[in-house]
Design an enzyme around this catalytic site. Structure first.
Site, mmCIF file in Angstrom:
data_model
loop_
_atom_site.group_PDB
_atom_site.id
_atom_site.type_symbol
_atom_site.label_atom_id
_atom_site.label_comp_id
_atom_site.label_asym_id
_atom_site.label_seq_id
_atom_site.Cartn_x
_atom_site.Cartn_y
_atom_site.Cartn_z
ATOM 1 N N LYS A 22 53.360 -53.826 -21.372
ATOM 2 C CA LYS A 22 54.574 -54.091 -21.890
ATOM 3 C C LYS A 22 54.906 -53.676 -23.298
ATOM 4 O O LYS A 22 55.833 -53.084 -23.618
ATOM 5 C CB LYS A 22 55.072 -55.595 -21.507
ATOM 6 C CG LYS A 22 56.398 -56.206 -22.029
ATOM 7 C CD LYS A 22 56.502 -57.290 -21.252
ATOM 8 C CE LYS A 22 55.774 -58.555 -21.733
ATOM 9 N NZ LYS A 22 56.492 -58.937 -23.106
ATOM 10 N N GLY A 94 61.182 -61.262 -27.126
ATOM 11 C CA GLY A 94 60.883 -61.331 -28.383
ATOM 12 C C GLY A 94 60.507 -60.063 -29.002
ATOM 13 O O GLY A 94 61.079 -59.694 -30.277
ATOM 14 N N ARG A 122 64.265 -68.958 -30.446
ATOM 15 C CA ARG A 122 62.921 -68.202 -31.269
ATOM 16 C C ARG A 122 63.217 -67.853 -32.637
ATOM 17 O O ARG A 122 64.384 -67.361 -32.912
ATOM 18 C CB ARG A 122 62.338 -67.238 -30.612
ATOM 19 C CG ARG A 122 62.057 -67.893 -28.941
ATOM 20 C CD ARG A 122 61.354 -66.857 -28.076
ATOM 21 N NE ARG A 122 59.932 -66.300 -28.732
ATOM 22 C CZ ARG A 122 59.522 -65.373 -28.010
ATOM 23 N NH1 ARG A 122 59.847 -64.658 -27.095
ATOM 24 N NH2 ARG A 122 58.403 -64.921 -28.703
ATOM 25 N N SER A 166 51.238 -61.818 -36.710
ATOM 26 C CA SER A 166 52.253 -61.199 -35.760
ATOM 27 C C SER A 166 52.553 -59.830 -35.715
ATOM 28 O O SER A 166 52.889 -58.970 -36.538
ATOM 29 C CB SER A 166 53.756 -62.101 -35.956
ATOM 30 O OG SER A 166 54.667 -61.579 -35.138
ATOM 31 N N GLN A 168 54.569 -58.521 -33.892
ATOM 32 C CA GLN A 168 56.054 -58.129 -34.004
ATOM 33 C C GLN A 168 56.668 -58.040 -35.234
ATOM 34 O O GLN A 168 57.456 -57.221 -35.679
ATOM 35 C CB GLN A 168 56.703 -59.159 -33.094
ATOM 36 C CG GLN A 168 56.575 -59.262 -31.381
ATOM 37 C CD GLN A 168 57.133 -60.314 -30.786
ATOM 38 O OE1 GLN A 168 57.670 -61.330 -31.278
ATOM 39 N NE2 GLN A 168 57.090 -60.302 -29.433
ATOM 40 N N ASP A 315 48.533 -64.095 -25.589
ATOM 41 C CA ASP A 315 49.478 -64.378 -24.525
ATOM 42 C C ASP A 315 48.631 -65.059 -23.531
ATOM 43 O O ASP A 315 49.250 -65.541 -22.288
ATOM 44 C CB ASP A 315 49.971 -63.144 -23.740
ATOM 45 C CG ASP A 315 51.425 -62.708 -25.085
ATOM 46 O OD1 ASP A 315 51.949 -63.570 -25.555
ATOM 47 O OD2 ASP A 315 51.456 -61.620 -25.074
ATOM 48 N N LYS A 342 56.666 -69.100 -28.501
ATOM 49 C CA LYS A 342 56.782 -67.997 -27.526
ATOM 50 C C LYS A 342 58.023 -68.396 -26.611
ATOM 51 O O LYS A 342 58.733 -69.222 -26.827
ATOM 52 C CB LYS A 342 55.416 -68.110 -26.520
ATOM 53 C CG LYS A 342 54.236 -67.630 -27.946
ATOM 54 C CD LYS A 342 54.416 -66.096 -28.254
ATOM 55 C CE LYS A 342 53.218 -66.018 -28.956
ATOM 56 N NZ LYS A 342 53.507 -64.688 -30.071
ATOM 57 N N ARG A 346 54.257 -73.298 -25.233
ATOM 58 C CA ARG A 346 53.255 -72.909 -24.337
ATOM 59 C C ARG A 346 52.289 -73.788 -24.408
ATOM 60 O O ARG A 346 51.512 -73.815 -23.741
ATOM 61 C CB ARG A 346 52.722 -71.420 -24.598
ATOM 62 C CG ARG A 346 53.684 -70.364 -23.854
ATOM 63 C CD ARG A 346 53.086 -69.074 -23.755
ATOM 64 N NE ARG A 346 54.175 -68.179 -22.991
ATOM 65 C CZ ARG A 346 53.890 -66.767 -23.148
ATOM 66 N NH1 ARG A 346 53.123 -66.239 -24.108
ATOM 67 N NH2 ARG A 346 54.860 -66.244 -22.472
HETATM 68 C C1 S3P Z 1 53.646 -58.545 -28.919
HETATM 69 C C2 S3P Z 1 53.209 -59.454 -29.802
HETATM 70 C C3 S3P Z 1 52.845 -60.590 -29.722
HETATM 71 C C4 S3P Z 1 52.617 -61.074 -27.959
HETATM 72 C C5 S3P Z 1 54.178 -60.598 -27.529
HETATM 73 C C6 S3P Z 1 54.030 -59.238 -27.668
HETATM 74 C C7 S3P Z 1 53.995 -57.007 -29.116
HETATM 75 O O1 S3P Z 1 53.832 -61.377 -30.272
HETATM 76 O O2 S3P Z 1 53.035 -62.593 -27.902
HETATM 77 O O3 S3P Z 1 53.994 -61.119 -26.271
HETATM 78 O O4 S3P Z 1 54.342 -56.645 -28.321
HETATM 79 O O5 S3P Z 1 54.164 -56.817 -30.346
HETATM 80 P P1 S3P Z 1 53.258 -62.006 -32.081
HETATM 81 O O6 S3P Z 1 52.953 -60.686 -32.700
HETATM 82 O O7 S3P Z 1 54.805 -62.322 -32.484
HETATM 83 O O8 S3P Z 1 52.292 -62.988 -32.005
#
Ligand code: S3P
Length: 434
Positions: A22, A94, A122, A166, A168, A315, A342, A346
């Site tokens: 993903k 997210g 979020r 993070s 993200q 995750d 999340k 969780r």
């Molecule tokens: C992800 C980073 C994670 C993860 C999410 C996917 C990504 O989040 O929990 O399901 O694809 O960068 P965080 O980086 O905010 O922890």
């Protein structure tokens, strides 16, 4: 509609290819907008979350030719993105909204991102604040979506010590940094998944390692950015549910095929190893970070998880708690407070559900304490609309003594639409032959 899951002690055997990754699919889709021309994605994950990323790039004018096993995305390049129309719905994702905040930072026209009820709760300031330091205009709704993003002047380079680990947030800042006047340096408290860095390098963008983080060189002209071909391996976070089942059910020996085996994604598998499960991670030589993971049943013992280990299995922590309930001893999980923000909280959801099923589990502000082994009772549990909660509970149901009833199993469509089909296949006594 609720779903009743019956206990099943059949071993897991054979070879299973989990759905495609993903995280990598999101990035391949979103990054296609940066490169004028055609980006190819081989075996993308087609699920609700990645369709949200598709909506984002389509709003910019990217044309998507979605074949069965390959998508071709043709972008006009950032200089020719379409003018914004209405707000873009990021659904439950997210990753989509946070990375799109980075992408939209590159645009001079304000663009708005929204999401479903879960995403609307979020936190977005973790991205918005550093973006503002870079001179980007970001409006959040009291810290949450909808968010509106654009730049109306120069983007400044940033040296940023991320207060939380993070990927993200890191990815959003990397994207905005592509148009910085100066290079940017981003530092993380613990290393997180590095798909963004690797994939952007594949597109010709210069990102180097520094002593404490990464350094992003701005692009002077978008023509420098090349469209790439991305091969998407299997998702270790989806493979984890099968690995957990194989680790719980005597006689199991399962090979998870063509999985992303980056160390930043395989923390759960290393954790299983420490618990005594037989786990063999074998990467394909010369193929980068793709490999097979073999998992075989063994007696489980308890082991701890701390803040440094969490990003590599962020995750999978609900699954860690479930495994701990079947292991001899006390498992202490700390440094996991990110789980509270999340798709649902969780920590709370895991504690509430596993307690309903008879597990000895205690909630902590940043984790959980689990004492095992305890038998798993049956009962009614709640997914809270969270795909990973639904699948963790399906694993629990297999080793329960009575049926487990999931209130709402449909959320698996976020990351693993075929999950229950495959689950039933195994429960019919079949061997996986992917
Ligand atoms: C992800 C980073 C994670 C993860 C999410 C996917 C990504 O989040 O929990 O399901 O694809 O960068 P965080 O980086 O905010 O922890």
């Amino acid at each position: 509609m609720a779903m009743e899951l019956r206990p099943c002690r059949l071993p897991l055997t054979g070879t299973l290819r989990p759905p495609s990754d993903k995280s990598i699919t999101h990035r391949a889709i979103l990054f296609s907008a940066l490169a004028m021309g055609s980006t190819r994605i081989v075996r993308p994950l087609v699920a609700q979350d990645t369709l949200s990323s598709r909506r984002v790039v389509e709003s910019l004018g990217v044309k998507v030719d979605a074949g069965r096993d390959e998508w071709v995305l043709s972008s006009p390049g950032p200089d020719h993105w379409l003018m914004p129309s209405q707000a873009i719905d990021c659904g439950n994702s997210g990753t989509t909204i946070r990375l799109a905040m980075g992408l939209f930072s590159l645009s001079r026209e304000p663009r708005t991102l929204t999401g479903d009820a879960s995403l609307s709760k979020r936190p977005m300031e973790r991205v918005a604040q550093p973006l503002r330091e870079m001179g980007i205009r970001v409006e959040t709704t009291r810290g949450y979506p909808p968010v509106t993003v654009h730049h109306d002047g120069a983007i400044r380079g940033i040296t940023y010590d991320m207060p939380l680990a993070s990927a993200q947030v890191k990815s959003a800042l990397i994207l905005a940094a592509l148009k910085g006047l100066e290079p940017s340096e981003i530092r993380e408290p613990y290393p997180t998944r590095d798909h963004t860095e690797r994939m952007l390098r594949q597109m010709g963008i210069e990102i180097s390692q520094t002593q404490r983080g990464i350094r992003v060189e701005p692009v002077t002209q978008w023509q420098q950015v090349r469209p790439a071909e991305f091969q998407v391996p299997g998702d270790p976070s989806s493979a984890a549910f099968w690995a957990a089942l194989a680790g719980l059910l005597p006689g199991s020996h399962l090979v998870l095929r063509e999985v992303s085996v980056s160390a930043r994604r395989t923390g759960f598998f290393r954790h299983l190893q420490q618990m005594g499960v037989h786990v063999d991670i074998a990467d394909f030589p010369g193929e980068g970070q793709i490999g097979n993971i073999a998992v075989g049943y063994r007696q489980l013992r308890a082991t701890t998880v701390d803040a440094a280990q969490v990003p590599d299995m962020v995750d999978e922590v609900p699954l860690v708690a479930l495994m701990a309930s079947q292991a001899a001893g006390e498992t202490i999980i700390t440094g996991a407070k990110e789980l509270r923000v999340k798709e649902t909280d969780r920590i709370r959801a895991t504690v509430e559900n596993l307690r309903t099923l008879g597990v000895d589990i205690e909630e902590r502000p940043d984790g959980m304490i689990v004492r095992g082994p305890t038998p798993i009772r049956g009962g009614r549990v709640k997914t809270f609309g969270d795909h990973r909660m639904a699948m963790m509970l399906a694993v629990a149901a297999a080793v329960a003594q009575e049926p487990v009833i999931l209130d709402d199993p449909d959320s698996v469509g976020i990351s693993y639409p075929a999950f229950f089909e495959r689950y039933r296949f195994w429960q019919q006594g079949q061997t996986f032959r992917d």
